[in-house]
Design a protein around this motif. Structure first.
Motif, mmCIF file in Angstrom:
data_model
loop_
_atom_site.group_PDB
_atom_site.id
_atom_site.type_symbol
_atom_site.label_atom_id
_atom_site.label_comp_id
_atom_site.label_asym_id
_atom_site.label_seq_id
_atom_site.Cartn_x
_atom_site.Cartn_y
_atom_site.Cartn_z
ATOM 1 N N GLU A 62 30.702 -30.526 -24.544
ATOM 2 C CA GLU A 62 30.210 -31.618 -23.702
ATOM 3 C C GLU A 62 30.163 -31.190 -22.237
ATOM 4 O O GLU A 62 29.184 -31.465 -21.535
ATOM 5 N N ARG A 63 31.200 -30.492 -21.796
ATOM 6 C CA ARG A 63 31.271 -30.050 -20.405
ATOM 7 C C ARG A 63 30.116 -29.089 -20.080
ATOM 8 O O ARG A 63 29.479 -29.196 -19.037
ATOM 9 N N GLU A 64 29.833 -28.160 -21.002
ATOM 10 C CA GLU A 64 28.778 -27.186 -20.754
ATOM 11 C C GLU A 64 27.396 -27.860 -20.675
ATOM 12 O O GLU A 64 26.604 -27.563 -19.778
ATOM 13 N N ILE A 65 27.130 -28.769 -21.601
ATOM 14 C CA ILE A 65 25.823 -29.447 -21.603
ATOM 15 C C ILE A 65 25.693 -30.362 -20.384
ATOM 16 O O ILE A 65 24.652 -30.398 -19.715
ATOM 17 N N PHE A 74 24.434 -23.061 -28.994
ATOM 18 C CA PHE A 74 24.640 -24.228 -29.852
ATOM 19 C C PHE A 74 23.414 -24.456 -30.738
ATOM 20 O O PHE A 74 22.282 -24.222 -30.332
ATOM 21 N N SER A 75 23.685 -24.949 -31.953
ATOM 22 C CA SER A 75 22.590 -25.296 -32.854
ATOM 23 C C SER A 75 21.967 -26.615 -32.398
ATOM 24 O O SER A 75 22.543 -27.342 -31.587
ATOM 25 N N LYS A 76 20.788 -26.926 -32.954
ATOM 26 C CA LYS A 76 20.134 -28.200 -32.629
ATOM 27 C C LYS A 76 21.032 -29.369 -33.002
ATOM 28 O O LYS A 76 21.130 -30.354 -32.260
ATOM 29 N N ALA A 77 21.683 -29.269 -34.157
ATOM 30 C CA ALA A 77 22.556 -30.353 -34.613
ATOM 31 C C ALA A 77 23.731 -30.553 -33.668
ATOM 32 O O ALA A 77 24.105 -31.690 -33.341
ATOM 33 N N THR A 78 24.322 -29.456 -33.197
ATOM 34 C CA THR A 78 25.448 -29.552 -32.260
ATOM 35 C C THR A 78 25.006 -30.189 -30.954
ATOM 36 O O THR A 78 25.697 -31.060 -30.407
ATOM 37 N N VAL A 79 23.840 -29.781 -30.443
ATOM 38 C CA VAL A 79 23.329 -30.361 -29.201
ATOM 39 C C VAL A 79 23.069 -31.856 -29.388
ATOM 40 O O VAL A 79 23.437 -32.671 -28.534
ATOM 41 N N THR A 80 22.480 -32.228 -30.507
ATOM 42 C CA THR A 80 22.192 -33.644 -30.772
ATOM 43 C C THR A 80 23.476 -34.457 -30.837
ATOM 44 O O THR A 80 23.583 -35.530 -30.225
ATOM 45 N N ASP A 93 19.365 -30.417 -11.709
ATOM 46 C CA ASP A 93 19.089 -31.557 -10.830
ATOM 47 C C ASP A 93 18.851 -32.851 -11.594
ATOM 48 O O ASP A 93 18.031 -33.677 -11.212
ATOM 49 N N GLY A 94 19.574 -33.007 -12.700
ATOM 50 C CA GLY A 94 19.582 -34.289 -13.395
ATOM 51 C C GLY A 94 18.541 -34.493 -14.461
ATOM 52 O O GLY A 94 18.447 -35.572 -15.037
ATOM 53 N N LYS A 95 17.752 -33.465 -14.784
ATOM 54 C CA LYS A 95 16.719 -33.644 -15.815
ATOM 55 C C LYS A 95 16.399 -32.305 -16.453
ATOM 56 O O LYS A 95 16.101 -31.337 -15.755
ATOM 57 N N ILE A 96 16.467 -32.240 -17.805
ATOM 58 C CA ILE A 96 16.189 -30.995 -18.521
ATOM 59 C C ILE A 96 15.666 -31.349 -19.914
ATOM 60 O O ILE A 96 16.038 -32.373 -20.491
ATOM 61 N N GLN A 97 14.787 -30.504 -20.433
ATOM 62 C CA GLN A 97 14.281 -30.693 -21.793
ATOM 63 C C GLN A 97 15.405 -30.396 -22.788
ATOM 64 O O GLN A 97 16.157 -29.439 -22.597
ATOM 65 N N GLN A 98 15.505 -31.190 -23.852
ATOM 66 C CA GLN A 98 16.544 -30.975 -24.857
ATOM 67 C C GLN A 98 16.373 -29.602 -25.513
ATOM 68 O O GLN A 98 17.354 -28.909 -25.761
ATOM 69 N N ARG A 99 15.139 -29.185 -25.745
ATOM 70 C CA ARG A 99 14.911 -27.877 -26.378
ATOM 71 C C ARG A 99 15.364 -26.735 -25.476
ATOM 72 O O ARG A 99 15.718 -25.666 -25.966
ATOM 73 N N GLU A 100 15.366 -26.938 -24.147
ATOM 74 C CA GLU A 100 15.862 -25.904 -23.231
ATOM 75 C C GLU A 100 17.373 -25.748 -23.380
ATOM 76 O O GLU A 100 17.895 -24.637 -23.267
ATOM 77 N N ILE A 101 18.074 -26.849 -23.622
ATOM 78 C CA ILE A 101 19.521 -26.773 -23.830
ATOM 79 C C ILE A 101 19.813 -25.922 -25.061
ATOM 80 O O ILE A 101 20.681 -25.050 -25.045
ATOM 81 N N VAL A 102 19.053 -26.167 -26.139
ATOM 82 C CA VAL A 102 19.242 -25.396 -27.373
ATOM 83 C C VAL A 102 18.912 -23.929 -27.125
ATOM 84 O O VAL A 102 19.643 -23.034 -27.552
ATOM 85 N N ASP A 155 24.708 -37.349 -28.231
ATOM 86 C CA ASP A 155 25.115 -38.687 -28.699
ATOM 87 C C ASP A 155 26.432 -39.086 -28.052
ATOM 88 O O ASP A 155 26.596 -40.212 -27.559
ATOM 89 N N SER A 156 27.384 -38.156 -28.040
ATOM 90 C CA SER A 156 28.702 -38.421 -27.468
ATOM 91 C C SER A 156 28.615 -38.678 -25.962
ATOM 92 O O SER A 156 29.239 -39.605 -25.434
ATOM 93 N N LEU A 157 27.822 -37.868 -25.260
ATOM 94 C CA LEU A 157 27.687 -38.032 -23.812
ATOM 95 C C LEU A 157 26.949 -39.324 -23.455
ATOM 96 O O LEU A 157 27.209 -39.922 -22.411
ATOM 97 N N GLU A 158 26.041 -39.754 -24.334
ATOM 98 C CA GLU A 158 25.377 -41.045 -24.115
ATOM 99 C C GLU A 158 26.372 -42.183 -24.283
ATOM 100 O O GLU A 158 26.389 -43.126 -23.488
ATOM 101 N N THR A 159 27.210 -42.081 -25.307
ATOM 102 C CA THR A 159 28.234 -43.099 -25.539
ATOM 103 C C THR A 159 29.192 -43.193 -24.359
ATOM 104 O O THR A 159 29.643 -44.275 -23.991
ATOM 105 N N LYS A 160 29.478 -42.055 -23.739
ATOM 106 C CA LYS A 160 30.401 -42.033 -22.606
ATOM 107 C C LYS A 160 29.730 -42.436 -21.291
ATOM 108 O O LYS A 160 30.364 -42.443 -20.241
ATOM 109 N N GLY A 161 28.431 -42.751 -21.347
ATOM 110 C CA GLY A 161 27.732 -43.236 -20.172
ATOM 111 C C GLY A 161 27.353 -42.182 -19.161
ATOM 112 O O GLY A 161 27.174 -42.492 -17.983
ATOM 113 N N LEU A 162 27.212 -40.928 -19.605
ATOM 114 C CA LEU A 162 26.900 -39.846 -18.673
ATOM 115 C C LEU A 162 25.432 -39.422 -18.724
ATOM 116 O O LEU A 162 24.801 -39.233 -17.688
ATOM 117 N N LEU A 163 24.902 -39.251 -19.913
ATOM 118 C CA LEU A 163 23.527 -38.783 -20.088
ATOM 119 C C LEU A 163 22.760 -39.742 -20.985
ATOM 120 O O LEU A 163 23.349 -40.530 -21.712
#
Length: 197
Positions: free
Chosen positions: A135-138, A160-166, A146-155, A170-178
């Protein structure tokens, strides 16, 4: 006004040609001529019918016309989705070039987005204390972008696999960060407005 790509122009020409062929074939059916009498001297026109070859030409022209129109509609819709401005940016370039290859998205942020990024950065140490390594790395990647990146660029830029990134997003959205926003055929990951420490 949008620029027309070479493929769209070709599809438009094919559509017009297929429409012309279809129209000519439908307007000019073959007359059926019947010879009557012992020596065939009396000729009677029994009506107009389509031959098998004409029916085949009509069918092919209709399919080509439909396929080229479908391509035009889909490419125009896809282009308008990709160039649609995001609510968090003042302007964004399309991530897909006319030849179909991808290019990095160049973003110009408004003052509100810059202040949002700064707010997240000032809370970074406190926020990352409650995050695991993934979570910290992503989260750091999004801040560095600068606050905006394509999800495929993270992968692509991590191990990390696509599933791990997804799952992590999900976790970071729940925590109100992304949060993820749909853009074209993929997702864009952006900072949430209300960052909770």
């Amino acid at each position: 006004m949008r620029n027309i790509s070479g493929r769209q122009l070709l599809a438009a020409v094919i559509f017009l040609a297929a429409t012309l062929v279809l129209t000519v074939q439908l307007i000019n059916p073959t007359p059926v001529v019947v010879s009557v009498g012992d020596n065939g001297s009396d000729v009677v026109e029994a009506g107009e019918q389509f031959r098998y070859t004409e029916v085949g030409i009509i069918t092919v022209a209709a399919w080509v016309m439909g396929a080229s129109m479908l391509y035009l509609v889909v490419s125009v819709e896809r282009g308008s989705v990709l160039t649609e401005p995001s609510t968090t940016t003042s302007s964004a370039e399309s991530s897909v070039q006319t030849d179909g290859t991808e290019r990095p998205v160049h973003l110009e942020f408004t003052d509100d987005v810059n202040s949002l990024v700064e707010r997240h950065r000032t809370q970074f140490d406190e926020t990352t204390d409650r995050l695991d390594d993934t979570e910290r790395e992503i989260y750091s990647m999004v801040l560095d972008a600068d606050g905006k990146i394509q999800q495929r660029e993270i992968v692509a830029d991590t191990d990390f696999s696509k599933a791990t990134v997804t799952r992590t997003l999900d976790s970071l959205e729940t925590k109100g960060l992304l949060e993820r926003k749909r853009q074209g055929v993929g997702n864009v990951v952006v900072l949430q407005e209300s960052a909770s420490p």
